[in-house]
Scaffold this motif. Structure first.
Motif, short mmCIF file in Angstrom:
data_model
loop_
_atom_site.label_atom_id
_atom_site.label_comp_id
_atom_site.label_asym_id
_atom_site.label_seq_id
_atom_site.Cartn_x
_atom_site.Cartn_y
_atom_site.Cartn_z
N TRP A 140 -7.83 -2.41 0.71
CA TRP A 140 -7.67 -3.69 0.02
C TRP A 140 -6.24 -3.89 -0.48
O TRP A 140 -5.85 -5.00 -0.83
CB TRP A 140 -8.65 -3.81 -1.16
N PHE A 141 -5.46 -2.80 -0.51
CA PHE A 141 -4.11 -2.88 -1.07
C PHE A 141 -3.11 -3.01 0.08
O PHE A 141 -2.60 -2.02 0.60
CB PHE A 141 -3.83 -1.62 -1.90
N SER A 142 -2.82 -4.23 0.47
CA SER A 142 -2.04 -4.44 1.70
C SER A 142 -0.74 -5.20 1.49
O SER A 142 0.12 -5.22 2.35
CB SER A 142 -2.89 -5.20 2.71
N GLU A 143 -0.59 -5.86 0.33
CA GLU A 143 0.60 -6.70 0.10
C GLU A 143 1.57 -5.99 -0.85
O GLU A 143 1.15 -5.28 -1.76
CB GLU A 143 0.19 -8.04 -0.53
N TYR A 144 2.86 -6.23 -0.63
CA TYR A 144 3.86 -5.59 -1.48
C TYR A 144 4.81 -6.62 -2.08
O TYR A 144 5.09 -7.66 -1.49
CB TYR A 144 4.63 -4.53 -0.69
N LEU A 145 5.29 -6.27 -3.27
CA LEU A 145 6.22 -7.13 -3.98
C LEU A 145 7.65 -6.76 -3.58
O LEU A 145 8.01 -5.58 -3.60
CB LEU A 145 6.02 -6.91 -5.49
N LYS A 146 8.43 -7.77 -3.21
CA LYS A 146 9.82 -7.48 -2.86
C LYS A 146 10.64 -7.28 -4.15
O LYS A 146 10.47 -8.04 -5.11
CB LYS A 146 10.42 -8.65 -2.07
N PRO A 147 11.54 -6.30 -4.16
CA PRO A 147 12.32 -6.04 -5.38
C PRO A 147 13.06 -7.27 -5.90
O PRO A 147 13.20 -7.45 -7.11
CB PRO A 147 13.31 -4.95 -4.95
N GLU A 148 13.51 -8.13 -4.98
CA GLU A 148 14.24 -9.33 -5.42
C GLU A 148 13.32 -10.38 -6.05
O GLU A 148 13.78 -11.37 -6.59
CB GLU A 148 15.06 -9.94 -4.27
N ASN A 149 12.01 -10.14 -5.95
CA ASN A 149 11.06 -11.08 -6.56
C ASN A 149 10.56 -10.62 -7.92
O ASN A 149 9.58 -11.13 -8.45
CB ASN A 149 9.87 -11.29 -5.62
N LEU A 150 11.25 -9.65 -8.50
CA LEU A 150 10.84 -9.10 -9.80
C LEU A 150 11.99 -9.22 -10.81
O LEU A 150 13.13 -8.91 -10.48
CB LEU A 150 10.46 -7.62 -9.63
N ILE A 151 11.67 -9.69 -12.01
CA ILE A 151 12.65 -9.69 -13.11
C ILE A 151 11.98 -9.14 -14.37
O ILE A 151 10.83 -9.50 -14.68
CB ILE A 151 13.19 -11.11 -13.42
N TYR A 152 12.70 -8.28 -15.07
CA TYR A 152 12.23 -7.78 -16.37
C TYR A 152 12.89 -8.56 -17.51
O TYR A 152 14.08 -8.86 -17.47
CB TYR A 152 12.66 -6.33 -16.58
N PHE A 153 12.11 -8.80 -18.57
CA PHE A 153 12.62 -9.48 -19.76
C PHE A 153 12.20 -8.65 -20.98
O PHE A 153 10.99 -8.47 -21.22
CB PHE A 153 12.01 -10.89 -19.81
#
Ligand code: MN
Length: 303
Positions: A140-153
């Motif tokens: 069920w775990f098939s999609e990944y987050l691209k590093p450029e699509n993540l921001i920390y605040f």
């Protein structure tokens, strides 16, 4: 008066950390929403949780509920539970919206692998799984987050390995000091990186100063005040589309002062009301309309 309908997903996940009480956050938040006349439909994650040998069943179930609700194109509010729930929630959002951006409001990096983690707690690892740095061998775990699509605040307690990883992958991150020094610039840069995008917002109670939100498992001093996050969301909703929101790590059992728990819950609810404001017919959005819990002046103070 028309009130926006939203999906409220209860995710009483606690296996990702070591404190009792983390599983009680969702029902506490639900009761606050009822008392404040919010208009929502509740969905609950029911999969059994095994403390001894962490099972990923609960994340799998959560991922399918979140995917279904995001596809309905109605605002989604996921209430935790510890932050490991994002393994499921963000996976669900990614299935519905593969290019979704993730805004991670948190004191911690939550991007340790099993090897780099000093505690072994999964609530410090969800982003490592989501980015694919830690392996989750489940169908069920098939999609990944691209590093450029993540921001920390608001991040201010990064482990050494996490810091190296963020630098290596060039992941945008703003500490509470960065935010205090120049909030306008930080907001501008986040809005620019995420403009015209769909956004999943993941807010951890420990992002906020422990004076505001002490009812959480791993508080860190020198945190955000409510207005800093509110100003960011006010700007973000004008240039992007926040499709799903989660508020995690509220632990009603750690503090005996009920007022402290209410205050920590209210921050999460008020941030979501900012999200709802993006819908024209919204009647929410003004912090001032809430009469309880006792509104602390701290919430309006710019540190
Ligand atoms: Mn977290």
């Amino acid at each position: 008066m028309i009130k926006n309908l939203f999906s409220f997903i209860e995710a009483p996940v606690y296996q990702g950390q070591k404190h009792f009480g983390a599983s009680l956050g969702p029902s506490f938040i639900r009761q606050c929403l009822i008392d404040q006349n919010y208009n929502f439909k509740t969905h609950s994650v029911v999969a059994s949780q095994c403390k001894v040998s962490p099972s990923f069943e609960i994340y799998e179930e959560l991922s399918y509920i979140v995917e279904r609700e995001v596809r309905r194109k109605q605002p989604v509010f996921i209430a935790g539970g510890d932050h490991s729930l994002s393994i499921g929630s963000v996976q669900g959002v990614l299935r519905a919206e593969p290019d979704v951006k993730v805004l991670w409001i948190d004191a911690h990096g939550d991007i340790n692998t099993k090897i780099s983690s000093l505690t072994g707690s999964i609530h410090g690892m969800p982003l490592a799984y989501l980015i694919g740095e830690e392996i989750l061998n489940e169908e069920w775990f098939s999609e990944y987050l691209k590093p450029e699509n993540l921001i920390y605040f608001g991040v201010r307690d990064l482990d050494k390995a996490e810091k190296l990883f963020l630098d290596k992958k060039k992941i945008t991150h703003y500490s509470s000091d960065d935010i205090r020094k120049d909030l306008t610039r930080v907001i501008y840069e986040i809005c620019d990186q995420f403009k015209n995008s769909k956004i999943h917002l993941s807010a951890d109670a420990d992002a906020f100063d422990p004076l505001l939100a002490p009812a959480t498992g791993v508080p860190v001093a020198n945190g955000l005040c409510y207005q800093q996050a509110r100003q960011l969301l006010n700007a973000l909703v004008k240039s992007s589309d926040i499709i799903s929101y989660e508020y995690v790590e509220l632990n009603p059992q750690l503090f005996t002062a009920t007022q402290d728990v209410f205050r920590a819950a209210q921050i999460g609810i008020d941030l979501f009301s900012e999200v709802l404001r993006q819908q024209k017919e919204s009647v929410y959005g003004s912090y001032d309309r809430f009469s309880y819990p006792a509104k602390s002046d701290l919430l309006h103070q710019n540190f």
